[in-house]
Design a protein around this motif. Sequence first.
Motif, short mmCIF file in Angstrom:
data_model
loop_
_atom_site.label_atom_id
_atom_site.label_comp_id
_atom_site.label_asym_id
_atom_site.label_seq_id
_atom_site.Cartn_x
_atom_site.Cartn_y
_atom_site.Cartn_z
N TYR A 66 0.83 -1.20 0.00
CA TYR A 66 0.00 0.00 0.00
C TYR A 66 0.87 1.25 0.00
O TYR A 66 2.03 1.23 0.43
CB TYR A 66 -0.92 -0.01 1.22
CG TYR A 66 -1.94 -1.12 1.20
CD1 TYR A 66 -3.19 -0.95 0.61
CD2 TYR A 66 -1.65 -2.37 1.77
CE1 TYR A 66 -4.11 -1.98 0.58
CE2 TYR A 66 -2.57 -3.41 1.75
CZ TYR A 66 -3.80 -3.20 1.15
OH TYR A 66 -4.70 -4.23 1.12
N THR A 67 0.30 2.35 -0.47
CA THR A 67 1.06 3.60 -0.56
C THR A 67 1.42 4.16 0.81
O THR A 67 2.33 4.97 0.92
CB THR A 67 0.26 4.65 -1.35
OG1 THR A 67 -1.06 4.79 -0.77
CG2 THR A 67 0.11 4.24 -2.81
N ASP A 68 0.70 3.74 1.87
CA ASP A 68 1.04 4.21 3.21
C ASP A 68 2.12 3.36 3.87
O ASP A 68 2.44 3.55 5.04
CB ASP A 68 -0.21 4.26 4.09
CG ASP A 68 -0.90 2.90 4.20
OD1 ASP A 68 -0.33 1.89 3.72
OD2 ASP A 68 -2.01 2.84 4.76
N GLY A 69 2.69 2.38 3.11
CA GLY A 69 3.76 1.55 3.64
C GLY A 69 3.31 0.21 4.18
O GLY A 69 4.15 -0.67 4.44
N GLU A 70 2.03 0.00 4.36
CA GLU A 70 1.55 -1.28 4.89
C GLU A 70 1.67 -2.38 3.83
O GLU A 70 1.54 -2.12 2.63
CB GLU A 70 0.08 -1.15 5.32
CG GLU A 70 -0.48 -2.41 5.95
CD GLU A 70 -1.94 -2.26 6.34
OE1 GLU A 70 -2.59 -3.30 6.63
OE2 GLU A 70 -2.44 -1.11 6.36
N THR A 71 1.93 -3.59 4.29
CA THR A 71 2.00 -4.75 3.39
C THR A 71 1.02 -5.81 3.88
O THR A 71 0.65 -5.85 5.06
CB THR A 71 3.42 -5.34 3.34
OG1 THR A 71 3.81 -5.76 4.66
CG2 THR A 71 4.41 -4.31 2.81
N ASP A 72 0.63 -6.67 2.97
CA ASP A 72 -0.31 -7.74 3.31
C ASP A 72 -0.09 -8.89 2.34
O ASP A 72 0.53 -8.74 1.28
CB ASP A 72 -1.75 -7.23 3.23
CG ASP A 72 -2.72 -8.14 3.96
OD1 ASP A 72 -2.27 -9.11 4.61
OD2 ASP A 72 -3.94 -7.89 3.87
N ARG A 73 -0.61 -10.06 2.72
CA ARG A 73 -0.46 -11.24 1.87
C ARG A 73 -1.73 -12.08 1.95
O ARG A 73 -2.33 -12.22 3.02
CB ARG A 73 0.75 -12.08 2.31
CG ARG A 73 1.00 -13.30 1.43
CD ARG A 73 2.16 -14.11 1.97
NE ARG A 73 2.46 -15.26 1.11
CZ ARG A 73 3.35 -16.21 1.40
NH1 ARG A 73 4.03 -16.13 2.53
NH2 ARG A 73 3.57 -17.21 0.57
N ARG A 74 -2.12 -12.61 0.81
CA ARG A 74 -3.27 -13.52 0.75
C ARG A 74 -2.93 -14.65 -0.21
O ARG A 74 -2.43 -14.41 -1.31
CB ARG A 74 -4.53 -12.79 0.29
CG ARG A 74 -5.76 -13.71 0.20
CD ARG A 74 -7.01 -12.94 -0.23
NE ARG A 74 -7.36 -11.92 0.73
CZ ARG A 74 -7.36 -10.62 0.48
NH1 ARG A 74 -7.03 -10.18 -0.73
NH2 ARG A 74 -7.69 -9.76 1.41
#
Length: 262
Positions: free
Chosen positions: A139-147
């Motif tokens: 994400y542009t705010d620096g958050e990451t995620d995985r699915r």
Amino acid sequence: MARCRCRSRSWPSSWCGASRWTAPPRPASPAASRGPEPMRARHRHTLRRNDIMRSLLRHARGILLAVAALFALSGCSQMNVKDFAGATPHFRLETYFAGHTRAWGMFEDRFGTLRRQFVVDIDGTWNGTELILDERFRYTDGETDRRVWTIRPDGPNGYVGRAGDVLGEARGAAYGNALNWTYRMNLAIGGREVEVRFDDWMFLSEDGVLLNRATVTKFGIELGTATIFFQKDPVPADGTASPPSAETARQSPATPPVTASR
């Protein structure tokens, strides 16, 4: 007995003298007999009753508007995936997502306000029975995620999918160049997780770009929409190069496809 003709009536002269006759006093009204204070109390009661009626009418209007909105929302979701059976190019999940794919997306709330933007790198593996999609979000705010999705065909056109944050199964079908499936998941909203429903549509275009638009709802009320563009990595003419890994793709600059500005 002498009669008197006062006030167009015939009275005994002993009752009336033309010089000293006066009209009988009118009886006092009940309200006047009670004095000014009961009148003010009645006025206050009438005003209070009118305020209650206005409040009820405002609430009734709000309920009617909410019901109308629900009917409007249900009327906007009547598109049927089978209507695209003759459209080309034909879209199959296991064919398109085998290898590496990059996507650019955004989420807008129901008022059209842009809330988040992100880039997704997807590695897909098809073993002839199941499609494994490893999705990594930035994400542009620096958050990451995985699915990680596990998807299998269900009949000639159907699909069934599972993922860690998906409640139950995702189910849908692909016809022609379109796919539609729905699923429930817990979405982080305002610092807490809320169970929502996704109505997911995908459309494949001639140039290989896949457009994905998902409507997010809660109790039938639209919360927002996610719009995502997928692009396959180019394959060399000799066909010797394998698709890049997700790690390599994440190190390369994210250049989104050119789209119309809002």
